[in-house]
Design an enzyme around this catalytic site. Sequence first.
Site, PDB file in Angstrom:
ATOM      1  N   ASP A   1       3.179 -35.282   3.361  1.00  0.00           N
ATOM      2  CA  ASP A   1       4.505 -34.903   2.864  1.00  0.00           C
ATOM      3  C   ASP A   1       5.593 -35.586   3.693  1.00  0.00           C
ATOM      4  O   ASP A   1       5.382 -35.946   4.855  1.00  0.00           O
ATOM      5  CB  ASP A   1       4.707 -33.384   2.978  1.00  0.00           C
ATOM      6  CG  ASP A   1       3.737 -32.614   2.098  1.00  0.00           C
ATOM      7  OD1 ASP A   1       3.233 -33.187   1.106  1.00  0.00           O
ATOM      8  OD2 ASP A   1       3.488 -31.438   2.422  1.00  0.00           O
TER       9      ASP A   1
HETATM   10  N1  URA Z   1      -1.158 -30.482   3.374  1.00  0.00           N
HETATM   11  C1  URA Z   1       0.153 -30.285   3.236  1.00  0.00           C
HETATM   12  O1  URA Z   1       0.589 -29.200   2.849  1.00  0.00           O
HETATM   13  N2  URA Z   1       0.990 -31.288   3.520  1.00  0.00           N
HETATM   14  C2  URA Z   1       0.579 -32.489   3.978  1.00  0.00           C
HETATM   15  O2  URA Z   1       1.389 -33.383   4.259  1.00  0.00           O
HETATM   16  C3  URA Z   1      -0.816 -32.687   4.130  1.00  0.00           C
HETATM   17  C4  URA Z   1      -1.666 -31.657   3.814  1.00  0.00           C
END
Ligand code: URA
Length: 239
Positions: A103
């Site tokens: 993310d």
């Molecule tokens: N899970 C998440 O919620 N965000 C990420 O960036 C990676 C795994």
Amino acid sequence: MKLERILQNQGFGSRRQCRQLVELGEVRIGGEVIDNPGAEIATAGLVYEVEGEAWTYREKTYVALYKPAGYECSHEPKHHRTVYSLLPHQLVERNVQSVGRLDLDTTGLLLFSDDGAFIHNLSSPKKHIPKVYRAELAEDGTDELIERLLAGVDLIDEPLPVPALTARLLAERSLEMSIDLGKYHVVKRMVAAAGNHVEKLHRNGFGGLTLGEGPLASLAEGEWIYLEEADLQQLYPAA
Ligand code: URA
């Protein structure tokens, strides 16, 4: 392989641009300028210089990046910088892709390659490659939180409860957990389903590769390194 072709597939631009680089005397091998774009060069173990910078020929390329927050895992980001801007343009030109995504606000270990089979392999849930995350929690973690994560939580798009492979508290509001699933927001959704909330997320490990250890011992935030054959072997769990 012809020198202009080598440069092209190593990411130095179009055939024409690569030919020009050679003709301008910008390419050296063993310290010697080679100005014939059609020169036949052996690629095994080839080290060459372009505009004074040394490169090693790589048939396929494998890279580990320590992703900072605020970068999107997209080639065409809408509102933020892209993780690809942290890599040299030769790698982007080679069309490296990230193995899964992190993310925008997640930091940590992100792998890239131009080897489609490698990406597919690492992304396959059947390979059960664990990814280790550290999450800062909005509320104190409890034994119940850990038990719920290990037992498996219901996620809207998953037919079966999704368990963490491991889960433990590093401090009152610091959770370390590993999963082998790569789904959108999966850690944040799992923690929410288990009754807490992720405020900050960091991926510390992918398979046997861990930030701060082994080949990634001195990789700082925003930096990248090539992964060599021995490093790639560490990705897969021992049979
Ligand atoms: N899970 C998440 O919620 N965000 C990420 O960036 C990676 C795994």
